[in-house]
Design an enzyme around this catalytic site. Structure first.
Site, PDB file in Angstrom:
ATOM      1  N   GLU A   1       0.823  -1.225   0.000  1.00 52.90           N
ATOM      2  CA  GLU A   1       0.000   0.000   0.000  1.00 52.90           C
ATOM      3  C   GLU A   1       0.850   1.266   0.000  1.00 52.90           C
ATOM      4  O   GLU A   1       0.300   2.358   0.129  1.00 52.90           O
ATOM      5  CB  GLU A   1      -0.911  -0.003   1.254  1.00 52.90           C
ATOM      6  CG  GLU A   1      -1.757  -1.262   1.448  1.00 52.90           C
ATOM      7  CD  GLU A   1      -2.953  -1.353   0.504  1.00 52.90           C
ATOM      8  OE1 GLU A   1      -3.385  -0.306  -0.006  1.00 52.90           O
ATOM      9  OE2 GLU A   1      -3.434  -2.486   0.264  1.00 52.90           O
TER      10      GLU A   1
ATOM     11  N   ASP B   1     -13.343  -1.173  -4.676  1.00 54.82           N
ATOM     12  CA  ASP B   1     -14.222  -2.219  -4.150  1.00 54.82           C
ATOM     13  C   ASP B   1     -14.372  -3.452  -5.033  1.00 54.82           C
ATOM     14  O   ASP B   1     -14.666  -4.535  -4.529  1.00 54.82           O
ATOM     15  CB  ASP B   1     -15.639  -1.653  -3.925  1.00 54.82           C
ATOM     16  CG  ASP B   1     -15.641  -0.539  -2.891  1.00 54.82           C
ATOM     17  OD1 ASP B   1     -14.609  -0.334  -2.231  1.00 54.82           O
ATOM     18  OD2 ASP B   1     -16.687   0.122  -2.749  1.00 54.82           O
TER      19      ASP B   1
ATOM     20  N   ASP C   1     -15.954  -7.824  -1.266  1.00 50.65           N
ATOM     21  CA  ASP C   1     -15.446  -6.659  -1.967  1.00 50.65           C
ATOM     22  C   ASP C   1     -13.930  -6.666  -1.859  1.00 50.65           C
ATOM     23  O   ASP C   1     -13.365  -7.048  -0.821  1.00 50.65           O
ATOM     24  CB  ASP C   1     -15.981  -5.374  -1.330  1.00 50.65           C
ATOM     25  CG  ASP C   1     -17.352  -4.988  -1.872  1.00 50.65           C
ATOM     26  OD1 ASP C   1     -17.773  -5.555  -2.900  1.00 50.65           O
ATOM     27  OD2 ASP C   1     -17.982  -4.107  -1.264  1.00 50.65           O
TER      28      ASP C   1
ATOM     29  N   HIS D   1     -15.695  -2.628   4.746  1.00 50.13           N
ATOM     30  CA  HIS D   1     -14.332  -2.891   4.284  1.00 50.13           C
ATOM     31  C   HIS D   1     -13.287  -2.734   5.390  1.00 50.13           C
ATOM     32  O   HIS D   1     -13.579  -2.187   6.446  1.00 50.13           O
ATOM     33  CB  HIS D   1     -14.030  -1.930   3.131  1.00 50.13           C
ATOM     34  CG  HIS D   1     -15.078  -2.001   2.068  1.00 50.13           C
ATOM     35  ND1 HIS D   1     -15.557  -0.905   1.388  1.00 50.13           N
ATOM     36  CD2 HIS D   1     -15.774  -3.063   1.576  1.00 50.13           C
ATOM     37  CE1 HIS D   1     -16.474  -1.276   0.508  1.00 50.13           C
ATOM     38  NE2 HIS D   1     -16.634  -2.585   0.605  1.00 50.13           N
TER      39      HIS D   1
ATOM     40  N   ASP E   1     -10.481  -0.847   5.096  1.00 45.02           N
ATOM     41  CA  ASP E   1      -9.587   0.309   4.958  1.00 45.02           C
ATOM     42  C   ASP E   1      -9.983   1.552   5.750  1.00 45.02           C
ATOM     43  O   ASP E   1      -9.410   2.628   5.547  1.00 45.02           O
ATOM     44  CB  ASP E   1      -9.343   0.636   3.469  1.00 45.02           C
ATOM     45  CG  ASP E   1     -10.619   0.743   2.648  1.00 45.02           C
ATOM     46  OD1 ASP E   1     -11.713   0.520   3.197  1.00 45.02           O
ATOM     47  OD2 ASP E   1     -10.511   1.058   1.442  1.00 45.02           O
TER      48      ASP E   1
ATOM     49  N   ASN F   1      -9.128   6.629   6.120  1.00 42.97           N
ATOM     50  CA  ASN F   1      -9.068   5.933   4.833  1.00 42.97           C
ATOM     51  C   ASN F   1      -8.197   6.777   3.888  1.00 42.97           C
ATOM     52  O   ASN F   1      -8.670   7.540   3.065  1.00 42.97           O
ATOM     53  CB  ASN F   1     -10.503   5.809   4.308  1.00 42.97           C
ATOM     54  CG  ASN F   1     -10.605   5.024   3.028  1.00 42.97           C
ATOM     55  OD1 ASN F   1     -10.288   5.521   1.964  1.00 42.97           O
ATOM     56  ND2 ASN F   1     -11.049   3.792   3.135  1.00 42.97           N
TER      57      ASN F   1
ATOM     58  N   HIS G   1      -8.575   6.234  -0.068  1.00 38.97           N
ATOM     59  CA  HIS G   1      -8.192   4.865  -0.428  1.00 38.97           C
ATOM     60  C   HIS G   1      -9.287   4.232  -1.286  1.00 38.97           C
ATOM     61  O   HIS G   1      -9.010   3.657  -2.345  1.00 38.97           O
ATOM     62  CB  HIS G   1      -7.926   4.038   0.839  1.00 38.97           C
ATOM     63  CG  HIS G   1      -7.212   2.743   0.587  1.00 38.97           C
ATOM     64  ND1 HIS G   1      -7.858   1.533   0.611  1.00 38.97           N
ATOM     65  CD2 HIS G   1      -5.920   2.469   0.303  1.00 38.97           C
ATOM     66  CE1 HIS G   1      -6.983   0.556   0.363  1.00 38.97           C
ATOM     67  NE2 HIS G   1      -5.797   1.100   0.174  1.00 38.97           N
ATOM     68  N   CYS G   2     -10.533   4.390  -0.845  1.00 42.85           N
ATOM     69  CA  CYS G   2     -11.674   3.795  -1.582  1.00 42.85           C
ATOM     70  C   CYS G   2     -11.804   4.334  -3.000  1.00 42.85           C
ATOM     71  O   CYS G   2     -12.199   3.594  -3.902  1.00 42.85           O
ATOM     72  CB  CYS G   2     -12.998   4.123  -0.906  1.00 42.85           C
ATOM     73  SG  CYS G   2     -13.122   3.755   0.818  1.00 42.85           S
TER      74      CYS G   2
END
Ligand code: DAV
Length: 350
Positions: free
Chosen positions: A13, A109, A182, A230, A232, A289, A334-335
């Site tokens: 990441e 996702d 996801d 999720h 994150d 996030n 992040h998403c």
């Protein structure tokens, strides 16, 4: 390593980001209400708004914020891709149920990139069944250049997959009938892949991704941390040896062993930036996030002053940007991205 030789390269990441997909708010809507939306996006609650387009203000202001974000990424020579615009109001069906689309705001996702592979994941939301079509041209071009392109079994998503009634904290709304998750239930740390079991990802999903990745990877299945969605907004990797943790969800003993001895930042309470009345798809923790541009640089929502200070103390420079409707639409930095290329190789950090 020559960026042109490996079309997809993502091992963690935090490697220097070179190429990324950034989502879009155009056409974002609440899908036709069905059992999958109730069970996953509104677990245990009534859906407070009718199906249909998000308010114009949400869409316009989000697209403004995304444009600014894209401008900043481009100024760092990061190559940007955007989803194709499609009509999300069109009916979709797998022959068993019928619904329509959701949005293309959160590329994180519906597929993940690991090594040189694109892996399309089986979303538990019916409305996201065909969402990856908006990235099809990108995947196709990466495939032609030599990346792997894998797609999960297509889930049936019949009514029996979901349970809504009488849920309590320990009962997940997504059952174990078939692999479903996801991609945002996953975060990557070289050989170690973390997979959160929650309403948006079941244990069979972890078994499927483990079967695809094989012996080279260790898939750690995290349970009983956070049931809603999720991973994150619960755990964020910052660099080798440093991880940001959500103090209201994470207990050290629940983490994989190798992470227990890392340096931890327990996130300061996130500032509530609010949401559009009745439209809300995340908690205030959407502030953690964040997106790492490299080991020393994070993109963080600009109101998260205390969190920003915590990061700076660890020598992480923060690029503070606005994402006014991140709670409304349920996606932070992040998403709203998905990495296609980060510098660095496969490594074992444990
Ligand atoms: O409320 O912490 C946010 C969803 C992130 N994709 C939350 C979930």
């Amino acid at each position: 390593m020559d960026i042109n030789n490996l079309p997809i390269n993502v091992h963690n990441e935090w490697g220097e980001l070179k190429e990324v997909i950034v989502g879009s708010a155009t056409g974002a809507q609440i899908p036709i209400h069905d059992i999958s939306i109730s069970a996953i996006n509104y677990a245990g609650k009534d859906i407070p708004v009718p199906a249909g387009l998000y308010p114009e203000q949400v869409i316009e202001e989000t697209n403004e914020d995304l444009e600014e974000f894209v401008r900043v990424l481009k100024s760092r020579n990061i190559k940007i891709h955007r989803p194709k615009n499609i009509n999300l109001t069109k009916k979709i069906s797998n022959g068993i149920w019928e619904t329509n689309g959701y949005y293309t705001y959160c590329p994180r996702d519906t597929f993940t990139t690991i090594g040189n592979s694109i892996i399309e994941t089986p979303s538990p939301l019916r409305s996201r069944f065909f969402e990856n079509y908006v990235y099809h041209d990108i995947f196709l071009s990466k495939f032609k250049q030599g990346s792997k392109w894998i797609s999960s079994p297509k889930p049936i998503l019949d009514d029996d997959l979901y349970q809504i009634a009488d849920i309590d904290k320990d009962t997940l709304t997504l059952k174990e009938n078939e692999p479903c998750f996801d991609a945002a239930n996953i975060i990557k740390c070289g050989k170690d892949i973390l997979y959160l079991v929650s309403n948006s990802g079941n244990k069979l999903g972890a078994q499927w991704i483990r079967s695809i990745l094989g012996e080279k990877y260790r898939v750690h299945v995290l349970e009983n941390l956070y049931s809603y969605m999720h991973i994150d907004s619960t755990i964020s990797f910052l660099r080798p040896g440093l991880v940001l943790l959500n103090p209201s969800r994470v207990k050290i003993e629940k983490l994989p062993k190798f992470l227990q001895s890392w340096d931890h930042i327990w996130s300061a309470d996130n500032v509530d930036i609010g949401h559009y009345p009745n439209y809300c798809n995340s908690s205030t923790w959407i502030g953690m996030n964040l997106l790492m541009l490299d080991e020393h640089t994070a993109v963080v929502e600009k109101h998260q002053i205390e969190l920003i200070k915590q990061l700076e103390k660890k020598s992480i420079n923060v690029c503070a940007l606005s994402l006014r409707h991140s709670r409304t639409l349920g996606g932070g930095f992040h998403c709203i991205t998905n990495d296609l290329y980060r510098s660095g190789d496969f490594e074992d950090y444990s």
